[in-house]
Design a protein around this motif. Structure first.
Motif, PDB file in Angstrom:
ATOM      1  N   ASP A  78       7.381  19.126 -29.259  1.00 41.64           N
ATOM      2  CA  ASP A  78       6.022  18.587 -29.247  1.00 41.64           C
ATOM      3  C   ASP A  78       5.422  18.762 -30.636  1.00 41.64           C
ATOM      4  O   ASP A  78       5.105  19.879 -31.041  1.00 41.64           O
ATOM      5  CB  ASP A  78       5.174  19.294 -28.191  1.00 41.64           C
ATOM      6  CG  ASP A  78       3.774  18.705 -28.080  1.00 41.64           C
ATOM      7  OD1 ASP A  78       3.606  17.546 -28.499  1.00 41.64           O
ATOM      8  OD2 ASP A  78       2.866  19.407 -27.598  1.00 41.64           O
ATOM      9  N   SER A  80       2.603  18.686 -33.118  1.00 43.85           N
ATOM     10  CA  SER A  80       1.140  18.745 -33.047  1.00 43.85           C
ATOM     11  C   SER A  80       0.508  17.775 -34.049  1.00 43.85           C
ATOM     12  O   SER A  80       1.012  17.605 -35.159  1.00 43.85           O
ATOM     13  CB  SER A  80       0.652  20.160 -33.337  1.00 43.85           C
ATOM     14  OG  SER A  80       1.182  21.074 -32.397  1.00 43.85           O
ATOM     15  N   PRO A  81      -0.609  17.167 -33.676  1.00 44.43           N
ATOM     16  CA  PRO A  81      -1.294  16.266 -34.609  1.00 44.43           C
ATOM     17  C   PRO A  81      -1.840  17.019 -35.817  1.00 44.43           C
ATOM     18  O   PRO A  81      -2.228  18.180 -35.714  1.00 44.43           O
ATOM     19  CB  PRO A  81      -2.433  15.680 -33.769  1.00 44.43           C
ATOM     20  CG  PRO A  81      -2.055  15.917 -32.350  1.00 44.43           C
ATOM     21  CD  PRO A  81      -1.263  17.192 -32.349  1.00 44.43           C
ATOM     22  N   VAL A  82      -1.854  16.349 -36.941  1.00 45.00           N
ATOM     23  CA  VAL A  82      -2.452  16.877 -38.165  1.00 45.00           C
ATOM     24  C   VAL A  82      -3.223  15.730 -38.797  1.00 45.00           C
ATOM     25  O   VAL A  82      -2.874  14.556 -38.623  1.00 45.00           O
ATOM     26  CB  VAL A  82      -1.369  17.425 -39.127  1.00 45.00           C
ATOM     27  CG1 VAL A  82      -0.410  16.327 -39.557  1.00 45.00           C
ATOM     28  CG2 VAL A  82      -1.988  18.092 -40.330  1.00 45.00           C
ATOM     29  N   GLY A 115      -5.805  11.551 -36.925  1.00 43.13           N
ATOM     30  CA  GLY A 115      -4.696  12.480 -36.838  1.00 43.13           C
ATOM     31  C   GLY A 115      -3.386  11.729 -36.673  1.00 43.13           C
ATOM     32  O   GLY A 115      -3.352  10.577 -36.211  1.00 43.13           O
ATOM     33  N   VAL A 116      -2.308  12.370 -37.067  1.00 41.15           N
ATOM     34  CA  VAL A 116      -0.990  11.763 -36.976  1.00 41.15           C
ATOM     35  C   VAL A 116      -0.007  12.821 -36.479  1.00 41.15           C
ATOM     36  O   VAL A 116      -0.141  14.007 -36.806  1.00 41.15           O
ATOM     37  CB  VAL A 116      -0.555  11.206 -38.351  1.00 41.15           C
ATOM     38  CG1 VAL A 116      -0.460  12.311 -39.391  1.00 41.15           C
ATOM     39  CG2 VAL A 116       0.753  10.453 -38.256  1.00 41.15           C
ATOM     40  N   ARG A 117       0.944  12.399 -35.649  1.00 38.71           N
ATOM     41  CA  ARG A 117       1.950  13.342 -35.144  1.00 38.71           C
ATOM     42  C   ARG A 117       3.086  13.443 -36.160  1.00 38.71           C
ATOM     43  O   ARG A 117       4.027  12.656 -36.140  1.00 38.71           O
ATOM     44  CB  ARG A 117       2.467  12.896 -33.775  1.00 38.71           C
ATOM     45  CG  ARG A 117       1.400  13.007 -32.688  1.00 38.71           C
ATOM     46  CD  ARG A 117       1.966  12.910 -31.291  1.00 38.71           C
ATOM     47  NE  ARG A 117       0.919  13.113 -30.303  1.00 38.71           N
ATOM     48  CZ  ARG A 117       0.480  14.289 -29.888  1.00 38.71           C
ATOM     49  NH1 ARG A 117       1.025  15.402 -30.373  1.00 38.71           N
ATOM     50  NH2 ARG A 117      -0.482  14.384 -28.996  1.00 38.71           N
ATOM     51  N   GLU A 119       5.025  16.472 -39.046  1.00 41.30           N
ATOM     52  CA  GLU A 119       5.110  17.796 -39.660  1.00 41.30           C
ATOM     53  C   GLU A 119       4.729  17.647 -41.138  1.00 41.30           C
ATOM     54  O   GLU A 119       5.435  16.963 -41.881  1.00 41.30           O
ATOM     55  CB  GLU A 119       6.512  18.349 -39.522  1.00 41.30           C
ATOM     56  CG  GLU A 119       6.968  18.534 -38.082  1.00 41.30           C
ATOM     57  CD  GLU A 119       8.447  18.274 -37.924  1.00 41.30           C
ATOM     58  OE1 GLU A 119       9.213  19.248 -37.931  1.00 41.30           O
ATOM     59  OE2 GLU A 119       8.839  17.098 -37.807  1.00 41.30           O
ATOM     60  N   GLU A 154      -0.260   3.686 -35.233  1.00 39.83           N
ATOM     61  CA  GLU A 154       0.398   4.518 -36.241  1.00 39.83           C
ATOM     62  C   GLU A 154      -0.420   4.634 -37.505  1.00 39.83           C
ATOM     63  O   GLU A 154      -1.360   3.870 -37.737  1.00 39.83           O
ATOM     64  CB  GLU A 154       1.788   3.944 -36.564  1.00 39.83           C
ATOM     65  CG  GLU A 154       1.760   2.577 -37.210  1.00 39.83           C
ATOM     66  CD  GLU A 154       3.150   2.025 -37.504  1.00 39.83           C
ATOM     67  OE1 GLU A 154       4.162   2.583 -37.025  1.00 39.83           O
ATOM     68  OE2 GLU A 154       3.224   1.010 -38.225  1.00 39.83           O
ATOM     69  N   ARG A 215       0.019   7.837 -34.240  1.00 38.97           N
ATOM     70  CA  ARG A 215      -1.288   8.502 -34.297  1.00 38.97           C
ATOM     71  C   ARG A 215      -1.312   9.696 -33.351  1.00 38.97           C
ATOM     72  O   ARG A 215      -0.653   9.709 -32.315  1.00 38.97           O
ATOM     73  CB  ARG A 215      -2.399   7.531 -33.914  1.00 38.97           C
ATOM     74  CG  ARG A 215      -2.669   6.475 -34.954  1.00 38.97           C
ATOM     75  CD  ARG A 215      -3.786   5.527 -34.533  1.00 38.97           C
ATOM     76  NE  ARG A 215      -5.054   6.220 -34.362  1.00 38.97           N
ATOM     77  CZ  ARG A 215      -6.225   5.741 -34.752  1.00 38.97           C
ATOM     78  NH1 ARG A 215      -6.284   4.582 -35.384  1.00 38.97           N
ATOM     79  NH2 ARG A 215      -7.341   6.403 -34.533  1.00 38.97           N
ATOM     80  N   GLY A 216      -2.072  10.708 -33.735  1.00 38.14           N
ATOM     81  CA  GLY A 216      -2.175  11.892 -32.912  1.00 38.14           C
ATOM     82  C   GLY A 216      -3.133  11.707 -31.744  1.00 38.14           C
ATOM     83  O   GLY A 216      -3.926  10.792 -31.715  1.00 38.14           O
TER      84      GLY A 216
END
Length: 216
Positions: A78, A80-82, A115-117, A119, A154, A215-216
Motif C-alpha cells: 500500500d 501512501s499518498p504524498v 497527492g500522488v501514490r 514513493e 494521475e 492520484r492519491g
C-alpha cells in the motif's frame, strides 16, 4: 509506445541490474580518467571544467545506483499518498545543484498539485536519471523543460529535452541496455510494478518523457 511489447526476458530484474552495474563501471572509469588529467599545469578554467565533469559523472552514477533496490524489490503493498509538489520541488532543487552543463532548465508546475501514490525517493531518482541522460545527449544549445500536471486519474511529471532524435532512446524496448535506453528500461520496470506509467516520444523538436502515477 510505452514498452508494453518489449522483450521481458531481456529486461528482467537481474539483467537490468547487470546492465546498471556495467553502466556505473563505465561512468567510474570516466571519473578516474578525469582525475588522471588533473595536474598543476591546468589553469583555473581547466580545473573548474574537470571538477564539474567529475561531479556530473558521480551524480549519474549515484542516481543509477539508487535505482537498483526498487528494480530488485517488490513495492509496498500500500503506497501512501504524498504531495506531488513535494516530489516536484525536490527534483527542482536537485537540478539546481547539478552544476555541470549550464543548460537552461525551465520549471512549469501546475498550481495546487494533488497527492500522488508514489514513493518520493524512488520517483526522485527516476526523474534525476532521466534528466541526467537528457543532459548527456544534448549539445551546448540544449535545454530542459520540466512540467508537472494533474488529470482526474494521475499526476504527470514530464521532462522535455532538445537533444537530437535518437531511435535507440525512442524505441528503448528493442535497444541495447545502455545509456538512455537503459535508463528508460529501468524506469519502466520500476513504475510498471507500482501501477505507474512511463512513456517517451518525439514531440516537435523535443523528446518528451512522461513519468506518471495515480492520484492519491
Amino acid at each position: 509506445m510505452t514498452g508494453d511489447t518489449f522483450d521481458k526476458a531481456a529486461t528482467d530484474s537481474a539483467n537490468l541490474v547487470f546492465a546498471i552495474c556495467h553502466e556505473i563501471s563505465n561512468l567510474v572509469a570516466a571519473v578516474r580518467l578525469q582525475a588522471h588529467l588533473l595536474d598543476e599545469e591546468l589553469d583555473a578554467r581547466g580545473l573548474a571544467v574537470a571538477s564539474l565533469e567529475i561531479d556530473d559523472l558521480s551524480a549519474r552514477s549515484a542516481a543509477l545506483l539508487a535505482l537498483i533496490r526498487p528494480v530488485l524489490s517488490e513495492p509496498p503493498s500500500d503506497i501512501s499518498p504524498v504531495g506531488a509538489g513535494v516530489i516536484a520541488v525536490g527534483f527542482e532543487r536537485a537540478l539546481a545543484e547539478y552544476g555541470g552543463r549550464a543548460f537552461e532548465v525551465v520549471f512549469d508546475f501546475a498550481d495546487d498539485l494533488p497527492g500522488v501514490r508514489a514513493e518520493p525517493e524512488v520517483f526522485h531518482y527516476i526523474l534525476l536519471s532521466q534528466a541526467y541522460g537528457a543532459m548527456e545527449a544534448m549539445d551546448k544549445d540544449g535545454g530542459l523543460r520540466v512540467e508537472v500536471t494533474a488529470s482526474d486519474k494521475e499526476v504527470v511529471f514530464a521532462i522535455e529535452d532538445r537533444a537530437a532524435e535518437d531511435a535507440q532512446h525512442l524505441e528503448w524496448w528493442k535497444a541495447a541496455l545502455r545509456g538512455r535506453a537503459l535508463e528508460a528500461a529501468v524506469a519502466h520496470h520500476i513504475l510498471a510494478k507500482r501501477g505507474a506509467r512511463f512513456e517517451v516520444r518525439r514531440q516537435g523538436a523535443c523528446n518528451r518523457t512522461e513519468i506518471a502515477a495515480p492520484r492519491g
